[in-house]
Design an enzyme around this catalytic site. Structure first.
Site, PDB file in Angstrom:
ATOM      1  N   ASN A   1       0.816  -1.216   0.000  1.00  0.00           N
ATOM      2  CA  ASN A   1       0.000   0.000   0.000  1.00  0.00           C
ATOM      3  C   ASN A   1       0.851   1.268   0.000  1.00  0.00           C
ATOM      4  O   ASN A   1       1.902   1.318   0.620  1.00  0.00           O
ATOM      5  CB  ASN A   1      -0.948   0.005   1.191  1.00  0.00           C
ATOM      6  CG  ASN A   1      -2.162  -0.884   0.949  1.00  0.00           C
ATOM      7  OD1 ASN A   1      -2.194  -1.589  -0.052  1.00  0.00           O
ATOM      8  ND2 ASN A   1      -3.116  -0.858   1.855  1.00  0.00           N
ATOM      9  N   MET A   2       0.335   2.237  -0.697  1.00  0.00           N
ATOM     10  CA  MET A   2       0.908   3.578  -0.801  1.00  0.00           C
ATOM     11  C   MET A   2       1.648   4.003   0.469  1.00  0.00           C
ATOM     12  O   MET A   2       2.795   4.403   0.442  1.00  0.00           O
ATOM     13  CB  MET A   2      -0.284   4.521  -1.034  1.00  0.00           C
ATOM     14  CG  MET A   2       0.021   5.848  -1.606  1.00  0.00           C
ATOM     15  SD  MET A   2       0.674   5.768  -3.258  1.00  0.00           S
ATOM     16  CE  MET A   2      -0.783   5.804  -4.282  1.00  0.00           C
ATOM     17  N   LYS A   3       0.964   3.865   1.585  1.00  0.00           N
ATOM     18  CA  LYS A   3       1.465   4.383   2.850  1.00  0.00           C
ATOM     19  C   LYS A   3       2.695   3.640   3.370  1.00  0.00           C
ATOM     20  O   LYS A   3       3.581   4.236   3.975  1.00  0.00           O
ATOM     21  CB  LYS A   3       0.337   4.273   3.876  1.00  0.00           C
ATOM     22  CG  LYS A   3       0.677   4.822   5.205  1.00  0.00           C
ATOM     23  CD  LYS A   3      -0.492   4.662   6.139  1.00  0.00           C
ATOM     24  CE  LYS A   3      -0.017   4.791   7.565  1.00  0.00           C
ATOM     25  NZ  LYS A   3       0.836   5.952   7.784  1.00  0.00           N
ATOM     26  N   GLY A   4       2.731   2.332   3.099  1.00  0.00           N
ATOM     27  CA  GLY A   4       3.873   1.551   3.544  1.00  0.00           C
ATOM     28  C   GLY A   4       3.884   1.288   5.030  1.00  0.00           C
ATOM     29  O   GLY A   4       2.823   1.176   5.649  1.00  0.00           O
TER      30      GLY A   4
END
Lengths: 248, 527
Positions: free
Chosen positions: A128-131
């Site tokens: 996911n984008m956020k990591g």
């Protein structure tokens, strides 16, 4: 203090004392017989002078023990060989730069938590984008095209999506390990990929709290990632390995 | 409720009013539909059970036939009442006849409503009486049991074999647990049927079946006799069969149900409409049965960051509360969920946890808040996890939480050992006893870190609710407002099970279920 690396023993507070701690439950009611049973069990495990430091009544005919003892065994540390991923770890920017320079095409990754496993925490942390822990996930990498299929994805569907997107790498996360369901799932995926003739067309990578690189290799994967893995670790492996294969 | 956080009542009222309008917008269409699982729940309530020769549950067989013939929009019960009149048989025999191919669902003759209506109403009244009997049984057992001490200690069992689960559930109760949840097979939420009979397999737990409910209930009733305490049984009223699980739980005297309005959409990718329609009917059953629901906001913090997204939990609790009120649940039945999931490495993280927990307490003073333990940031270091769980317990007793899901020191390693539960109970008992009245002694510094954090959470939750009100909850879910997960309005599993009600749709249950809550003498919140 001189440690003999060919004969490494457990360490309590003195070299080679072999001190270990363990705890376990016995399906017998707490009492003097139970305490003696726990001591004898520790002896059978090979512990010398075991001491039952705590016995607790768990009710319903169960008792719980904390035991200390000395383990006489040693291991030869110098003879240990662990297969390791040989690639260096690059940063977010380094990975993207590497892709532009060496691969010259976007890296396509298809990821899922397979089987009945509903725990997306691992795959989300990587993809996911956020990591996770301040490291961006693969979706954020400009040179990556990442598809997170989420949880409870059947192996066959994961492979179908991987083919559909022309994946360079397939990422599988397995969190539930009850009765070794993760091993069955992971094995099935590789077998399916082989049956469909796509095993060597893409990298197969697995991850999860009970996954090691060694286990992954044994199961027929290209790499395995355990606890503490960050997105850039996985990204580094993928791009380096793709570059290596491209040169071959 | 003491106002320790210096909250602005006008903002609390504003947030609640916004959530109310969000719920109203959903209810403008929820009642227009029924679903396959709602009709199957009706079948179960009137006594249809068992499986056909292929192992398909009879409620599914019957509902599938009606659905195929386009008859489901009239309601299962009107068809069943007419079938009973024309065949002279009872509900179970009729279901068996349909499954055996001896009765064609479209062959049941139409009859004027006055001919079958009394029979349908009677079947529903009989089912309601059974549920009422189980509720009264619980109330009576509780009245004679030892008084409860809050927070109640909640543990899970998850052996994957129901008989082993029953042993472990009883052992946990004897060790001091007040609430036992039997974890389900991880895949059950996506099954569009409820398995039948006792089961001894499954990963992450075994199946929720009515027989399994009975087996564990029996074991816990033995524990009630032995301990003199009432031991609550929990299961999962979530997934594609929420109403059916609710019906089964009501009939088998379960005491709590995980029963969130949005969980299935977010975490199981179940169709939005399906979930919102199903949650309404399932919650009506739970309300009527006197069951406490647990909502799932804690889950948001396992995918999104607990510090950054703490306000989404608050916003979601307001929405869950308003939807629950519309299903007849009283505040005392709403175990609104939240969790202790802030990264333990964060400086003053404990203060932030206290702010969040105290805020939940003050916003929902009558609800038995369900507090979930740390899971995301705990590792295989069981010693460290045990300490973090102690801090979690401390926040709970300090802020007056009521349903404490105990943290396990082996979280992140395996499903709990028998001894893990024992150690968890020991940890909680020690902390709760040792700090029993800490909350009464503590006031928070005016505009200090804790007050400031609570005010910030409330303000952001209010802003979020106003935005959701503007765009509608469906749009908010599409944009990923909760748990950082995006779900499309028309996507997800189970949407083929949503059926538009016909003008003559008949289902007397909602009226019966809602009547009781309306009739209750209550000065609680109204929607």
């Amino acid at each position: 203090m001189q440690v003999d690396l060919t004969k490494v023993k457990a360490y309590g507070d003195t070299l080679n004392d072999g001190a270990v701690q363990l705890s376990f439950t016995l399906p017998v009611p707490a009492g003097e017989e139970a305490r003696e049973a726990a001591r004898q069990l520790a002896l059978k495990m090979g512990l010398e002078s075991p001491a039952v430091t705590e016995m607790a009544d768990l009710g319903a005919g169960f008792s719980f023990f904390v035991v200390y003892g000395r383990c006489p065994h040693s291991v030869d540390y110098t003879a240990i060989k662990i297969p390791k991923r040989e690639h260096e770890i690059m940063s977010f920017d380094e990975v993207n730069e590497f892709v532009r320079r060496e691969l010259k095409k976007k890296v396509v990754v298809v990821a899922a938590c397979t089987g009945t496993d509903a725990h997306t925490v691992g795959i989300d942390a990587i993809v996911n984008m956020k990591g996770y822990a301040g490291e961006y996930g693969l979706e954020r990498y400009p040179e990556f095209e990442a598809y997170n299929l989420g949880s409870q994805v059947p192996n066959a569907e994961l492979l179908a999506k991987a083919v559909e997107h022309g994946a360079d790498a397939v990422l599988v996360s397995q969190v539930v390990t009850q009765k070794n369901i993760h091993l069955e799932n992971l094995t099935e995926l590789i077998e399916l990929a082989e049956a469909e003739g796509i095993r060597d067309r893409m990298l197969f990578i697995c991850g999860g709290p009970r996954i090691s690189h060694e286990l992954a290799i044994e199961l027929g994967y290209d790499a395995g990632f355990g606890p503490g893995t960050l997105p850039n670790h996985v990204a580094s492996f993928i791009v380096k390995e793709l570059a290596r294969r491209k040169k071959q | 409720m003491e106002n320790k956080l210096n909250l602005d009542q006008a903002i609390i009222d504003g947030a609640r009013a916004a959530a109310s309008r969000i719920a109203d917008a959903l209810h403008s269409w929820i009642s227009l539909y029924t679903t396959t699982t709602i009709e199957r729940a009706v079948a179960r309530l009137v006594g249809i059970d068992g499986v056909d020769a292929a192992g398909v549950p009879l409620p599914n067989v019957l509902v599938d036939r009606l659905h195929e013939k386009g008859l489901l929009g009239h309601g299962l019960l009107s068809w069943l009442a007419r079938a009973m009149i024309s065949t002279g048989q009872g509900p179970q025999e009729i279901a068996e006849a349909v499954a055996g191919g001896k009765l064609d669902v479209s062959a049941v003759p139409a009859l004027p409503e006055e001919k079958w209506r009394d029979l349908g109403d009677g079947l529903a009244a009989e089912a309601a009486a059974k549920i009422t009997a189980r509720r009264l049984e619980r109330e009576q057992m509780m009245a004679t049991a030892a008084p409860e001490r809050k927070p109640l200690l909640y543990v899970i069992v998850a052996t994957g074999n129901i008989y082993e689960d029953a042993v472990q559930a009883k052992a946990a109760a004897l060790q001091g647990a007040d609430i036992i949840a039997v974890i389900r097979h991880t895949g059950q939420s996506l099954l569009d049927y409820v398995p039948y009979g006792p089961t001894t397999e499954g990963y992450g737990g075994t199946y929720a079946t009515q027989e399994n409910f009975r087996i564990v209930r029996r074991a816990l009733d033995e524990a009630i006799k032995e301990t003199g305490r009432y031991i609550r049984l929990v299961n999962y009223c979530s997934g594609l069969c929420m109403p059916e699980i609710a019906a089964m739980g009501a009939l088998e005297r379960l005491d709590m149900m995980l029963n969130d309005a949005m969980y299935g959409i977010l975490f199981r990718d179940i169709n939005m409409r399906r979930t919102l329609i199903d949650q309404h009917f399932s919650r009506m059953i739970n309300a009527f049965a006197g069951i406490i629901i647990n909502t799932g906001e804690d889950n948001y913090l396992t995918t999104a960051d607990a510090y950054e997204k703490g306000y989404t939990v608050i916003a979601s609790q307001f929405i869950n509360e308003q939807l629950a009120l519309r299903s007849g649940l009283r505040e005392e039945q709403m175990g609104l969920g939240h969790a202790f999931e802030i990264n333990p490495a964060m400086e003053d993280g404990l203060l932030m946890e206290i702010a969040q927990a105290q805020l939940c307490r003050e916003l929902f003073p009558r609800s038995p808040l369900k507090y979930m333990p740390p899971t995301k940031h705990v590792t295989g270091d069981i010693f460290s996890t045990y300490l973090i769980n102690g801090m979690f317990n401390l926040v709970s007793i300090l802020t007056g939480q009521e349903i404490q899901l105990l943290g396990m020191l082996t979280e992140a390693i395996h499903t709990p050992f028998l001894s893990d539960r024992y150690l968890a109970i020991k940890n909680a008992r020690y902390v709760f006893n040792n700090a029993r009245h800490l909350g009464e002694e503590i006031i928070f510094k005016e505009q200090g870190r804790i007050q400031a954090r609570a005010v910030e959470l409330l303000n952001r939750a209010y802003a979020l609710l106003k935005e959701i009100e503007k765009i509608g909850l469906e749009e908010a879910l599409e944009r990923g407002f909760f748990a950082d997960i995006k779900r499309s309005r028309d996507g997800g599993k189970g949407k083929e099970g949503v059926v538009l009600k016909e003008k003559d749709y008949y289902n007397p249950f909602p009226e019966i279920f809602l009547q009781r809550s309306a009739a209750k003498d209550d000065d609680g919140r109204a929607c």
